[in-house]
Design a protein around this motif. Structure first.
Motif, short mmCIF file in Angstrom:
data_model
loop_
_atom_site.label_atom_id
_atom_site.label_comp_id
_atom_site.label_asym_id
_atom_site.label_seq_id
_atom_site.Cartn_x
_atom_site.Cartn_y
_atom_site.Cartn_z
N SER A 192 0.94 3.90 -3.07
CA SER A 192 0.54 5.28 -2.78
C SER A 192 1.64 6.26 -3.18
O SER A 192 1.38 7.30 -3.78
N GLU A 193 2.87 5.92 -2.83
CA GLU A 193 4.00 6.78 -3.20
C GLU A 193 4.16 6.85 -4.72
O GLU A 193 4.46 7.90 -5.26
N LYS A 194 3.95 5.71 -5.36
CA LYS A 194 4.06 5.67 -6.82
C LYS A 194 3.07 6.63 -7.46
O LYS A 194 3.43 7.40 -8.34
N ARG A 195 1.84 6.58 -6.98
CA ARG A 195 0.80 7.47 -7.53
C ARG A 195 1.16 8.93 -7.24
O ARG A 195 1.07 9.79 -8.11
N ASP A 196 1.58 9.20 -6.00
CA ASP A 196 1.89 10.58 -5.61
C ASP A 196 3.11 11.13 -6.34
O ASP A 196 3.16 12.30 -6.69
N ILE A 241 0.85 -1.21 0.00
CA ILE A 241 0.00 0.00 0.00
C ILE A 241 0.88 1.25 0.00
O ILE A 241 0.63 2.20 -0.74
N LYS A 242 1.93 1.24 0.81
CA LYS A 242 2.84 2.38 0.89
C LYS A 242 3.51 2.63 -0.47
O LYS A 242 3.54 3.77 -0.96
#
Length: 151
Positions: free
Chosen positions: A104-108, A100-101
């Protein structure tokens, strides 16, 4: 009409109504799922189209061999910075929180990373190429807009 035939008729009508309502709800959910899937495909297609548009504009700029090499290196470096989701897996386990981390970082970070890459590529261009780039970008955007307005 006898009492039993009235009851039977009532049951048949109730069954038909319930079946119709069930089918209607199911059809609506199915339609919503298809719309959701379609919009996801459009987002992917749009993202892919954006990459293709960027590449085609670069091809139209009459880049020197040195510029092409520099741009290839920028793109390569940008791709290697991306963290893969495989770090959330080991030989025998899966770390859900790590996954999940990472995602999420990839998207951000995707937008920041892409902007950084474009900025570096833009810096490789000379003044005339930068001007030409802007003109080609505007033309392609206008062409895309007219396609969307037709459909």
């Amino acid at each position: 009409m006898t009492k039993s035939s009235k009851v039977l008729t009532g049951l048949v009508l109730s069954s038909l109504l319930a079946t119709g309502l069930y089918a209607s709800c199911n059809n609506k959910k199915s339609h919503e799922m298809m719309n959701q899937h379609s919009s996801m495909k459009m987002m992917k297609k749009s993202s892919h189209h954006g990459k293709m548009m960027f590449k085609s504009i670069l091809k139209d700029l009459n880049l020197t061999a040195e510029q092409k090499t520099q741009i290839k290196e920028i793109v390569k470096t940008s791709k290697t910075k991306r963290q893969g989701m495989n770090t959330a897996f080991s030989k025998s386990s899966f770390d859900q929180n790590e996954f999940i981390k990472i995602m999420s970082e990839k998207r951000d970070n995707m937008i920041k990373s892409k902007a950084e890459m474009i900025s570096k590529i833009h810096a490789v261009l000379n003044a005339k190429q930068k001007e030409q780039f802007k003109v080609l970008l505007d033309l392609k955007a206008e062409k895309m807009q007219s396609r969307y307005n037709k459909g």
